[in-house]
Design an enzyme around this catalytic site. Sequence first.
Site, short mmCIF file in Angstrom:
data_model
loop_
_atom_site.label_atom_id
_atom_site.label_comp_id
_atom_site.label_asym_id
_atom_site.label_seq_id
_atom_site.Cartn_x
_atom_site.Cartn_y
_atom_site.Cartn_z
N ASP A 265 53.09 39.74 38.53
CA ASP A 265 54.12 39.77 39.57
C ASP A 265 55.23 40.72 39.14
O ASP A 265 55.42 40.97 37.94
CB ASP A 265 54.73 38.37 39.76
CG ASP A 265 53.70 37.36 40.23
OD1 ASP A 265 52.69 37.77 40.82
OD2 ASP A 265 53.92 36.15 39.99
N1 URA Z 1 50.73 33.90 37.10
C1 URA Z 1 51.81 34.11 37.89
O1 URA Z 1 52.26 33.22 38.60
N2 URA Z 1 52.37 35.34 37.89
C2 URA Z 1 51.94 36.36 37.10
O2 URA Z 1 52.53 37.44 37.12
C3 URA Z 1 50.83 36.12 36.28
C4 URA Z 1 50.24 34.89 36.30
#
Ligand code: URA
Length: 230
Positions: A101
Amino acid sequence: MRLDQFIATSSTLSRKEARRAIHAGNVEVDGEVWKGTGKHLPAGAQVMLEGVPLTLPGERYLMLNKPAGVVSATRDSDHPTALDLLPAELTSKLHIAGRLDADTTGLLLLTTDGQWSHRITSPKVDCPKTYRVSLSTPLSESAIKDLETGVMLHNDPKPTKPAQVKVLELKLIELTISEGRYHQVKRMLAAAGNHVEALHRQSIGSITLDPALEPGDYRELTEQEVASAG
Ligand code: URA
């Protein structure tokens, strides 16, 4: 690609020698000896010649310490992308093996090798990913048990696979999961009645973020790191 062609391209053997090595039983595909020279390799196949993993020449494998605010995409009109952090001459044909993310920091792998990234990201391959997770409240014993057993995610019919939880501080844990569903860690912690304040990926399989890399820095993977994946 055919197996004999793959070996001839990724080793010093000629096509004829590659075929001989295959007939002699010296070639394994995904852990099994393959004796058919003309067979086509499945997506993500790992080929070993006399026990040594082979990769196609000219492929690039990089690790990047992704800072917050950078998106895991090759192009985005509104935000800086992971590729914007690399020199332009390195970026051609690179793709991201396992997105993060925008607000997640840490280990991001980029490669030109589609078979290699498939081994890291395929739901069929159990490739563990470890995250350092800052939480809004301490994790209860029952929440830890739930995460270790598997939780139901919002709008998802299947429970998560068992995860490993290590409590580092009152509101800081290390979580290891072997899946890569959408926003998985945040949704798992929400399902366990908590909230993720900050998320940082430390490792993928046996590839660990190099502590010498400052946020935004990258380096090439070593041969051992490339061979270890998947
Ligand atoms: N899980 C998440 O919620 N976000 C990420 O960036 C990676 C794994």
